[in-house]
Motif scaffolding. Sequence first.
Motif, mmCIF file in Angstrom:
data_model
loop_
_atom_site.group_PDB
_atom_site.id
_atom_site.type_symbol
_atom_site.label_atom_id
_atom_site.label_comp_id
_atom_site.label_asym_id
_atom_site.label_seq_id
_atom_site.Cartn_x
_atom_site.Cartn_y
_atom_site.Cartn_z
ATOM 1 N N UNK A 107 0.919 -1.114 0.184
ATOM 2 C CA UNK A 107 0.041 0.223 -0.044
ATOM 3 C C UNK A 107 0.856 1.309 -0.141
ATOM 4 N N UNK A 108 1.984 1.213 0.736
ATOM 5 C CA UNK A 108 2.749 2.361 1.124
ATOM 6 C C UNK A 108 3.617 2.642 -0.210
ATOM 7 N N UNK A 109 4.014 1.517 -1.013
ATOM 8 C CA UNK A 109 4.703 1.705 -2.249
ATOM 9 C C UNK A 109 3.972 2.176 -3.456
ATOM 10 N N UNK A 110 2.704 1.751 -3.202
ATOM 11 C CA UNK A 110 1.771 2.388 -4.492
ATOM 12 C C UNK A 110 1.633 3.905 -4.219
ATOM 13 N N UNK A 111 1.720 4.399 -2.790
ATOM 14 C CA UNK A 111 1.422 5.639 -2.615
ATOM 15 C C UNK A 111 2.696 6.187 -3.042
ATOM 16 N N UNK A 112 3.898 5.692 -2.832
ATOM 17 C CA UNK A 112 5.117 6.591 -3.364
ATOM 18 C C UNK A 112 4.899 6.833 -4.843
ATOM 19 N N UNK A 113 4.619 5.652 -5.812
ATOM 20 C CA UNK A 113 4.522 6.085 -7.146
ATOM 21 C C UNK A 113 3.628 6.913 -7.615
ATOM 22 N N UNK A 114 2.498 6.813 -6.841
ATOM 23 C CA UNK A 114 1.323 7.865 -7.139
ATOM 24 C C UNK A 114 1.705 9.436 -6.732
ATOM 25 N N UNK A 115 2.369 9.514 -5.551
ATOM 26 C CA UNK A 115 2.988 10.804 -5.106
ATOM 27 C C UNK A 115 4.080 11.322 -6.151
ATOM 28 N N UNK A 116 4.879 10.255 -6.788
ATOM 29 C CA UNK A 116 6.119 10.764 -7.547
ATOM 30 C C UNK A 116 5.326 11.529 -8.986
ATOM 31 N N UNK A 117 4.240 10.547 -9.542
ATOM 32 C CA UNK A 117 3.520 11.244 -10.595
ATOM 33 C C UNK A 117 2.860 12.681 -10.366
ATOM 34 N N UNK A 118 2.430 12.736 -9.438
ATOM 35 C CA UNK A 118 1.712 14.245 -8.746
ATOM 36 C C UNK A 118 2.947 15.069 -8.707
ATOM 37 N N UNK A 119 3.936 14.671 -8.096
ATOM 38 C CA UNK A 119 5.142 15.828 -8.002
ATOM 39 C C UNK A 119 5.524 16.082 -9.358
ATOM 40 N N UNK A 120 5.700 14.930 -10.415
ATOM 41 C CA UNK A 120 6.150 15.337 -11.668
ATOM 42 C C UNK A 120 5.132 16.366 -12.254
ATOM 43 N N UNK A 121 3.835 16.242 -11.994
ATOM 44 C CA UNK A 121 2.891 17.135 -12.723
ATOM 45 C C UNK A 121 3.285 18.541 -12.047
ATOM 46 N N UNK A 122 3.186 18.525 -11.005
ATOM 47 C CA UNK A 122 3.270 19.796 -10.305
ATOM 48 C C UNK A 122 4.752 20.576 -10.585
ATOM 49 N N UNK A 123 5.708 19.956 -10.820
ATOM 50 C CA UNK A 123 6.847 20.369 -11.563
ATOM 51 C C UNK A 123 6.569 21.733 -12.625
ATOM 52 N N UNK A 124 5.503 21.403 -13.479
ATOM 53 C CA UNK A 124 5.222 22.174 -14.434
ATOM 54 C C UNK A 124 3.911 23.239 -14.227
ATOM 55 N N UNK A 125 3.110 22.870 -13.106
ATOM 56 C CA UNK A 125 2.060 23.925 -12.960
ATOM 57 C C UNK A 125 2.373 24.602 -11.638
#
Length: 258
Positions: free
Chosen positions: A166-184
């Motif tokens: 569960x936590x590792x799924x959270x890590x990858x989801x969080x990474x995706x959101x962080x990459x998106x936020x690099x641009x917005x």
Amino acid sequence: MAEFDTIRSRGAAVSQAEIDQGLRAHMNKVYGTMSIGMVITAAAAWAISGLAVTDIPGGVPLRPGTYLTGLGETLYLTPLKWVVMFAPLAFLLFGWGALMRRGSAAAVSLGFFIFSAVMGVSMSSIFLVFTPYSIVQAFLVTAIAFAGLSLFGYTTKRDLSGMGTFLMMGVFGLLGVMIVNLFIQSELMMNVIAVVGLLIFAGLTAFYTQAIKSEYVAHAAHNDQEWLDKAAVDGALSLYIAFLNMFQFLLMFLGQQE
């Protein structure tokens, strides 16, 4: 989760005292290796940040009286910044597993220390963005929280293995959101990322500690020192990553900028 009784029931192969003594030595090696990695990271980040700025006018202004040097411009303002930013992640995803499988214990240790130095370069910009007080404060709070969480993971009788996926799924989801936020560049999203990331890696600290302990106990009877040495470095890497992420998310949320 493997428990001490599992090994003790095997009888003559390994005594209870040997398991207990070996586990203490193993955990000391894990924490010691992690600590060396942290020192390397801090030294690399501080050294690079010092070389990246100057008070001599002429470069790109960072703030009044402070300018980026040529090195600073290259690291933080050119496409190289993306290489520096994602190099540690790429190594974890594509290099570390191969090194663990094929490398010797010495090679694995060297790989971890090189990774720590690269991570320091990647994190060097925090010295340019946040006040020294904020950095020290975030580090001390993280260290206290990490110690408590790791102690919990080591001593608890509750099986934490179920929360790992569960936590590792959270890590990858969080990474995706962080990459998106690099641009917005949403400040609200950044705060949410910081809080969620802090909670995820707090949980992973306890989970990793218990996993390191359980893995040692499960293999204690094999007496494969080479494997144990590599496992200690692998455990150190896991805790190192958890600590650094807690520190960075806490700094994002509470740190004061220059």
